[in-house]
Design an enzyme around this catalytic site. Structure first.
Site, mmCIF file in Angstrom:
data_model
loop_
_atom_site.group_PDB
_atom_site.id
_atom_site.type_symbol
_atom_site.label_atom_id
_atom_site.label_comp_id
_atom_site.label_asym_id
_atom_site.label_seq_id
_atom_site.Cartn_x
_atom_site.Cartn_y
_atom_site.Cartn_z
ATOM 1 N N ARG A 1 45.772 7.629 27.854
ATOM 2 C CA ARG A 1 45.019 7.531 29.109
ATOM 3 C C ARG A 1 44.186 6.259 29.151
ATOM 4 O O ARG A 1 44.093 5.596 30.197
ATOM 5 C CB ARG A 1 44.131 8.769 29.270
ATOM 6 C CG ARG A 1 44.926 10.023 29.653
ATOM 7 C CD ARG A 1 44.136 11.305 29.367
ATOM 8 N NE ARG A 1 44.819 12.496 29.869
ATOM 9 C CZ ARG A 1 45.858 13.069 29.268
ATOM 10 N NH1 ARG A 1 46.349 12.553 28.144
ATOM 11 N NH2 ARG A 1 46.409 14.149 29.787
ATOM 12 N N GLU B 1 50.224 22.670 22.808
ATOM 13 C CA GLU B 1 50.681 21.685 21.823
ATOM 14 C C GLU B 1 50.538 22.225 20.401
ATOM 15 O O GLU B 1 51.237 21.787 19.480
ATOM 16 C CB GLU B 1 49.848 20.402 21.978
ATOM 17 C CG GLU B 1 50.285 19.248 21.137
ATOM 18 C CD GLU B 1 51.476 18.503 21.700
ATOM 19 O OE1 GLU B 1 51.922 17.556 21.042
ATOM 20 O OE2 GLU B 1 51.969 18.857 22.789
ATOM 21 N N HIS C 1 59.369 20.436 25.939
ATOM 22 C CA HIS C 1 58.695 19.405 25.141
ATOM 23 C C HIS C 1 59.744 18.592 24.367
ATOM 24 O O HIS C 1 60.895 18.484 24.792
ATOM 25 C CB HIS C 1 57.668 20.054 24.222
ATOM 26 C CG HIS C 1 56.366 20.351 24.909
ATOM 27 N ND1 HIS C 1 55.180 20.551 24.243
ATOM 28 C CD2 HIS C 1 56.064 20.472 26.230
ATOM 29 C CE1 HIS C 1 54.209 20.786 25.096
ATOM 30 N NE2 HIS C 1 54.721 20.747 26.315
ATOM 31 N N ARG D 1 60.697 24.194 22.058
ATOM 32 C CA ARG D 1 59.929 24.598 20.880
ATOM 33 C C ARG D 1 59.986 26.101 20.633
ATOM 34 O O ARG D 1 59.911 26.540 19.482
ATOM 35 C CB ARG D 1 58.477 24.121 21.008
ATOM 36 C CG ARG D 1 58.332 22.634 20.743
ATOM 37 C CD ARG D 1 56.905 22.157 20.862
ATOM 38 N NE ARG D 1 56.811 20.765 20.403
ATOM 39 C CZ ARG D 1 55.771 19.968 20.617
ATOM 40 N NH1 ARG D 1 54.730 20.427 21.290
ATOM 41 N NH2 ARG D 1 55.765 18.732 20.168
ATOM 42 N N ARG E 1 55.765 18.227 15.730
ATOM 43 C CA ARG E 1 55.046 19.488 15.560
ATOM 44 C C ARG E 1 55.868 20.507 14.761
ATOM 45 O O ARG E 1 55.299 21.347 14.054
ATOM 46 C CB ARG E 1 54.662 20.073 16.913
ATOM 47 C CG ARG E 1 53.836 19.161 17.796
ATOM 48 C CD ARG E 1 52.493 18.821 17.213
ATOM 49 N NE ARG E 1 51.723 17.969 18.112
ATOM 50 C CZ ARG E 1 50.733 17.157 17.749
ATOM 51 N NH1 ARG E 1 50.383 17.086 16.469
ATOM 52 N NH2 ARG E 1 50.093 16.428 18.629
#
Length: 430
Positions: free
Chosen positions: A35, A317, A344, A348, A389
């Protein structure tokens, strides 16, 4: 016989010999770094980004901004400098597998004078983009996209976007809203954006977006539910100080919980733009003790891991590592509210169901999550699906289960390139 290159060989997740006790210093938040880069590129003067995350997603973002005319100096690891310039095409953007790039930069590309082409890793073409493409088209932006309204795509920038009112279905990702809002102050009429559809997931990420927009000088009204108003106006160049990445810290906190140790994340700010309260509550429910002091954020394992029933929609997440903890708990868990994580880096939910089943856990898969019944786990190959992840989840289980082989630990370079070394050092100190 030829030897398999080291980077292609499975990584044996290290097991812990005892409690893990450590203080870790981690790179900055991926979400905040992304960002800050976009807001700095659109500002009316230079910006500095202190303690940024240097990883694949963020270096690809910096490269994308350079391609459209923004000077981004990343030569100093701890202090990046961004000098805005005239936004010009033609340009080509490699999104890798980064949702932040593929959702944050197409709106900005509409402000570019010239075409901007986007493409990325093979799986990136499966990640949903249609809502943001349809919304930009409704605002007059010309976009060529694949038959599924995804990558590859080309934004034919006209140098401006008129803006005004628009509707988006952001139930698949809060990044659809964030991507539109981040550039909206530079639209001629600003933007009034309404969400229509099932609830928007990951609300803390939306709050991060609006907080950072205001910090850059934008006027933002989010007082009406599912509606965001960004007034047209300049964005200020400023110094952004990036917090340590909370999602990246979770596997290290999990290590303390699995082994009955204590891990402190150093440098944690008193006031955070990340969902620390939600995570602290979840870890406490799972059996940890969570404290914040001047030294940082500390998670202690109590020797017990409890099963939980939780709606993870605001911290989606973190689902893979929380699922790993649930597989090691003393009772069943249900983790729900995360249907959108099927879009994602990989699906997942399906990936966790498959790999946890392979290790011996009892898994029931729902459209929006998993029921996890702990059973004696065994070492086995754990597929990562190029998803950082998933690798984190495997590493956490490997602390307690010998023989967990991670097929591609290199995918952790997406957000933390030094993860294998940090993790091995953590286990070695147990």
């Amino acid at each position: 016989m030829a030897t398999m290159p080291a980077e292609l060989r499975p990584w044996l997740a290290p097991s812990a010999a005892g409690p893990v006790t450590a203080t870790v210093r981690l790179p900055g938040s991926k979400s905040m770094t992304a960002r800050a880069l976009v807001l700095a590129a659109l500002a009316d003067g230079p910006s500095v980004i202190e303690a940024p995350l240097r990883a694949r997603d963020t270096t690809l973002m910096a490269a994308a901004l350079r391609a459209i005319g923004v000077a981004v100096d990343t030569s100093d690891d701890d202090r990046w400098r961004v000098e805005p310039g005239p936004l010009r095409g033609p340009a080509t953007v490699d999104v890798g597998l980064a949702g932040t790039i593929m959702r944050f930069l197409p709106p900005l590309a509409g402000l570019v004078d010239g075409p901007v082409e986007f493409d990325g890793d093979p799986h990136a073409r499966n990640r949903p983009l249609r809502p943001i493409i349809e919304t930009l088209r409704s605002l007059g932006v010309t976009i060529e996209a694949s038959a599924s309204d995804g990558l590859p795509l080309t934004v034919h920038g006209a140098g401006l976007i008129e803006g005004g009112e628009a509707v988006v279905d952001a139930s698949g990702s809060s990044q659809f809203v964030s991507g539109l809002l981040l550039s909206a102050a530079r639209f001629t009429k600003g933007l009034t954006l309404r969400h229509q559809g099932p609830p928007v997931p990951s609300a803390p990420h939306l709050r991060m977006t609006t907080h950072m927009l205001r910090a850059a000088g934008a006027v933002v009204d989010e007082s009406v539910p599912d509606t965001w108003v960004v007034e047209p106006g300049p964005l200020r160049g400023r110094t952004w100080t990036i917090e340590p990445d909370l999602s990246g810290a979770l596997p290290f906190f999990a290590a303390a919980m699995v082994t009955g140790g204590a891990v402190t994340l150093a440098g944690w700010p008193e006031a955070s733009w990340q969902p620390v309260e939600q995570l602290s509550a979840l870890l406490t429910e799972l059996g940890a003790e969570v404290t914040r002091t001047g030294d940082g954020l500390t998670v202690r394992g109590t020797g017990t891991l409890r099963g939980i029933t939780a709606d993870l929609s605001e911290v989606s997440e973190m689902t893979p590592v929380l699922a790993a903890l649930a597989a090691l708990a003393d009772g069943p868990s249900e983790l729900r509210g995360v249907e959108h994580i099927r879009g994602h880096e990989t699906d997942r939910i399906a990936a966790l169901a498959a790999e946890l089943t392979t290790l011996g856990a009892g898994i029931t898969e729902f459209p929006d999550g998993l029921r996890i019944e702990p059973r004696p786990l065994r070492g086995a190959s754990f597929e990562t699906y190029a998803d950082h992840r998933m690798a984190h989840a495997a590493a956490v289980i490997g602390l307690a289960v010998q023989g967990v082989q991670v097929t591609d630990v290199g995918c952790t370079s997406k957000t933390l390139p030094e993860f294998p070394e940090l993790w091995a050092g953590l286990a070695a100190r147990s």
